[in-house]
Design a protein around this motif. Structure first.
Motif, PDB file in Angstrom:
ATOM      1  N   ILE A 256      34.012  33.038  41.490  1.00  0.00           N
ATOM      2  CA  ILE A 256      33.044  33.611  42.429  1.00  0.00           C
ATOM      3  C   ILE A 256      31.984  34.333  41.614  1.00  0.00           C
ATOM      4  N   ALA A 257      30.773  33.797  41.603  1.00  0.00           N
ATOM      5  CA  ALA A 257      29.661  34.390  40.871  1.00  0.00           C
ATOM      6  C   ALA A 257      28.537  34.706  41.840  1.00  0.00           C
ATOM      7  N   GLY A 258      27.640  35.567  41.420  1.00  0.00           N
ATOM      8  CA  GLY A 258      26.515  35.881  42.289  1.00  0.00           C
ATOM      9  C   GLY A 258      25.867  37.196  41.935  1.00  0.00           C
ATOM     10  N   TYR A 259      24.888  37.566  42.730  1.00  0.00           N
ATOM     11  CA  TYR A 259      24.132  38.789  42.511  1.00  0.00           C
ATOM     12  C   TYR A 259      25.010  40.001  42.779  1.00  0.00           C
ATOM     13  N   THR A 260      24.700  41.104  42.113  1.00  0.00           N
ATOM     14  CA  THR A 260      25.470  42.318  42.349  1.00  0.00           C
ATOM     15  C   THR A 260      25.339  42.765  43.807  1.00  0.00           C
ATOM     16  N   ASN A 261      26.447  43.198  44.363  1.00  0.00           N
ATOM     17  CA  ASN A 261      26.521  43.690  45.744  1.00  0.00           C
ATOM     18  C   ASN A 261      26.245  42.595  46.776  1.00  0.00           C
ATOM     19  N   LEU A 301      45.202  26.999  43.850  1.00  0.00           N
ATOM     20  CA  LEU A 301      44.037  27.202  42.995  1.00  0.00           C
ATOM     21  C   LEU A 301      43.955  28.685  42.637  1.00  0.00           C
ATOM     22  N   THR A 302      43.097  29.010  41.683  1.00  0.00           N
ATOM     23  CA  THR A 302      42.862  30.419  41.345  1.00  0.00           C
ATOM     24  C   THR A 302      41.424  30.773  41.688  1.00  0.00           C
ATOM     25  N   LEU A 303      41.248  31.969  42.241  1.00  0.00           N
ATOM     26  CA  LEU A 303      39.928  32.503  42.551  1.00  0.00           C
ATOM     27  C   LEU A 303      39.668  33.687  41.633  1.00  0.00           C
ATOM     28  N   THR A 304      38.548  33.659  40.919  1.00  0.00           N
ATOM     29  CA  THR A 304      38.217  34.716  39.966  1.00  0.00           C
ATOM     30  C   THR A 304      36.946  35.431  40.395  1.00  0.00           C
ATOM     31  N   ASP A 305      37.058  36.746  40.571  1.00  0.00           N
ATOM     32  CA  ASP A 305      35.906  37.583  40.899  1.00  0.00           C
ATOM     33  C   ASP A 305      35.275  38.052  39.590  1.00  0.00           C
ATOM     34  N   THR A 306      33.975  37.857  39.424  1.00  0.00           N
ATOM     35  CA  THR A 306      33.305  38.186  38.165  1.00  0.00           C
ATOM     36  C   THR A 306      32.275  39.294  38.354  1.00  0.00           C
ATOM     37  N   VAL A 307      31.779  39.791  37.239  1.00  0.00           N
ATOM     38  CA  VAL A 307      30.748  40.817  37.254  1.00  0.00           C
ATOM     39  C   VAL A 307      29.482  40.264  37.901  1.00  0.00           C
ATOM     40  N   GLY A 308      28.796  41.108  38.664  1.00  0.00           N
ATOM     41  CA  GLY A 308      27.581  40.669  39.334  1.00  0.00           C
ATOM     42  C   GLY A 308      26.398  40.603  38.386  1.00  0.00           C
ATOM     43  N   PHE A 309      25.417  39.804  38.773  1.00  0.00           N
ATOM     44  CA  PHE A 309      24.204  39.657  37.981  1.00  0.00           C
ATOM     45  C   PHE A 309      23.076  40.426  38.665  1.00  0.00           C
ATOM     46  N   VAL A 310      21.958  40.519  37.962  1.00  0.00           N
ATOM     47  CA  VAL A 310      20.801  41.230  38.480  1.00  0.00           C
ATOM     48  C   VAL A 310      19.566  40.655  37.793  1.00  0.00           C
ATOM     49  N   ARG A 311      18.398  40.879  38.391  1.00  0.00           N
ATOM     50  CA  ARG A 311      17.163  40.442  37.741  1.00  0.00           C
ATOM     51  C   ARG A 311      17.045  41.072  36.363  1.00  0.00           C
ATOM     52  N   ARG A 322      30.266  37.952  27.255  1.00  0.00           N
ATOM     53  CA  ARG A 322      30.318  36.492  27.181  1.00  0.00           C
ATOM     54  C   ARG A 322      31.736  35.969  27.421  1.00  0.00           C
ATOM     55  N   SER A 323      32.757  36.632  26.836  1.00  0.00           N
ATOM     56  CA  SER A 323      34.125  36.140  27.005  1.00  0.00           C
ATOM     57  C   SER A 323      34.559  36.203  28.468  1.00  0.00           C
ATOM     58  N   THR A 324      34.061  37.218  29.195  1.00  0.00           N
ATOM     59  CA  THR A 324      34.361  37.328  30.622  1.00  0.00           C
ATOM     60  C   THR A 324      33.584  36.298  31.427  1.00  0.00           C
ATOM     61  N   LEU A 325      32.300  36.152  31.106  1.00  0.00           N
ATOM     62  CA  LEU A 325      31.452  35.226  31.851  1.00  0.00           C
ATOM     63  C   LEU A 325      31.849  33.775  31.616  1.00  0.00           C
TER      64      LEU A 325
END
Length: 471
Positions: A256-261, A301-311, A322-325
């Motif tokens: 699960i990737a995407g913008y922060t918040n 399956l596995t679902l992984t929540d990742t750190v959010g991105f921003v502009r 990088r190792s997390t992303l």
């Protein structure tokens, strides 16, 4: 927040956007975005103390795009500042053809900004961009308070939210990489050389010119960076082992990737009941959470929540995390979560895809998930759906669309690896090599006519091996 534009200013801005020329008054104006005393006598000291964001004035330079996009960027900066614990006193945008290389906003505007800082009682100025060391130093010299840029602000937020050992190491590495070229110290003390007794009474071999203090600090920072990189390498090995175990057990990985918040953690909780921290704040999640789930047909399956991105996510953070992303890079499917209630969801999509491309994850299959549809503007929502074919509309809060999302996830997963028992001629050693690279080989034997192979391989490779199947 709204911007107090005059009718003439609006017309001038539109003309400038079309022709590339700005009216003189429009170009020289500092536009206030409504809603948006240093303790130091020597502001050159600021790089050596922890950021303490309390009463801030925001300043942005609008060089391209529309007025709305410039204001949205400053609104996001305001939210970042509030997340870091500050009170935003004022927000200003200057229209320029390019950022001033000396003071970011130009000498005259810097003087005006100093007056606004003094009038509001601000102790910090936050610039909506990444400033060079010389820009920081010169702007501080004019406004007489601490100046930080967007990168330093985001790094500070990450430092506040990091909880795990890996997360803290990643943030510290990013901060040190940012700080290294920006070192400057307490007046002339940074140029003072230390040798002999000054260096600690080391005696023979230690006397002489020695190092300046800034050289000592740079050396210490480089040593610490090297140590942190070693720790990060260890974390990366652990993650690769975990991913290898999942592959061996044929468990597909969905990230699960995407913008922060944007609601990534809420979506993870809604799909799995994970109980992951959910907070209406930017960068509430820094440490990845991996949870088990099943498709409607029962496939695990596995679902992984990742750190959010921003502009304009700082490149130091991309490097440190990088190792997390790379969880996204090695995934079978990326759920790209977008905040449907945001004023500009398309900008969120572009910012996230830029980072995914930077880490090499742009080739992974992507499923766009538009979240918070219960709070979204129907016109904005329709525009995103028209551009993003196949997007799924959901609300993690109300549960709307979750069943459709589960079905879409199952359809987006790769087919299961297939077990094959084949005798491959020696002339087709390339197929054996591909089986080792793309699948899991459990048994090999070399006979007079070829290589006996027992392996689990992807469906497309299994199709090529079918003609060599042993009856």
């Amino acid at each position: 927040m709204t911007t107090a534009y005059s009718e003439r200013t609006d017309t001038g801005a539109a003309t400038g956007a079309d022709t590339g020329e700005f009216d003189l008054e429009d170009r020289h104006a500092l536009r206030r975005v409504a809603g948006l005393s240093t303790e130091l006598t020597d502001v050159t000291e600021v790089e050596y103390r922890a950021l303490r964001l309390e009463r801030v004035v925001l300043i942005g330079v609008w060089t391209d795009g529309t007025a709305a996009s410039a204001e949205n960027s400053l609104l996001e900066l305001s939210r970042l500042a509030e997340t870091a614990g500050s009170v935003v006193l004022d927000g200003l945008i200057q229209r320029r053809s390019r950022v001033d290389p000396a003071t970011y906003v130009g000498a005259g505007k810097a003087s005006e900004l100093a007056g606004i800082v003094a009038a509001t009682g601000a102790d910090t100025v936050i610039c909506d961009g990444e400033l060079s060391p010389s820009q920081l130093r010169r702007l501080e010299g004019v406004v007489k308070v601490k100046v930080i840029d967007r990168t330093a602000l985001i790094l500070d937020i990450f430092a506040q939210h990091a909880k795990s050992r890996e997360g803290k190491a990643q943030v510290e590495l990013a901060q040190l990489q940012y700080m290294l070229p920006r070192l400057r110290g307490w007046g002339e003390s940074m140029s003072r050389q230390a040798g002999g007794r000054v260096a600690g009474g080391g005696g023979i071999g230690t006397r002489g010119p020695g190092e300046t203090k800034i050289e000592t600090d740079r050396r210490r920072i480089r040593t610490r960076i090297a140590k942190l990189r070693g720790e990060m390498a260890g974390f990366k090995v652990g993650r690769e082992v975990q991913r290898g175990q999942r592959r061996r057990h044929e468990v597909p990985s969905v990230v699960i990737a995407g913008y922060t918040n944007a609601g990534k953690s809420s979506l993870l909780n809604a799909l799995t009941g994970a109980g992951v921290l959910v907070e209406d704040a930017l960068f509430a999640t820094l440490d990845p959470s991996v949870r088990k789930a099943k498709t409607p047909s029962g496939r695990p399956l596995t679902l992984t929540d990742t750190v959010g991105f921003v502009r304009h996510l700082p490149h130091q953070l991309v490097d440190a995390f990088r190792s997390t992303l790379e969880e996204a890079k090695d995934a079978d499917l990326i759920l790209h979560v977008v905040d449907g209630s945001d004023a500009d969801p398309q900008a969120q999509l572009a910012a996230v895809r830029e980072v995914l491309a930077e880490i090499g994850a742009d080739g992974v299959p992507e499923l766009v998930v538009i979240n918070k549809v219960d709070d979204a503007d129907p016109v904005t929502l329709k525009a995103v759906v028209l551009r993003e074919r196949g997007a799924v509309l959901v609300s993690a809060k109300t549960g709307e669309g979750l069943d459709a999302l589960r079905t879409a996830i199952e359809a987006g997963l790769p087919e299961r690896d297939r077990l094959v028992r084949v005798s491959v001629p020696y002339s087709r050693g390339d197929l054996v090599a591909r089986a080792h690279a793309a699948g899991e080989v459990t048994r090999t034997e070399h006979g007079p006519d070829g290589t006996f192979l027992e392996a689990r391989v992807p469906p497309e490779l299994a199709a090529e091996l079918r003609r060599f199947v042993i009856a």
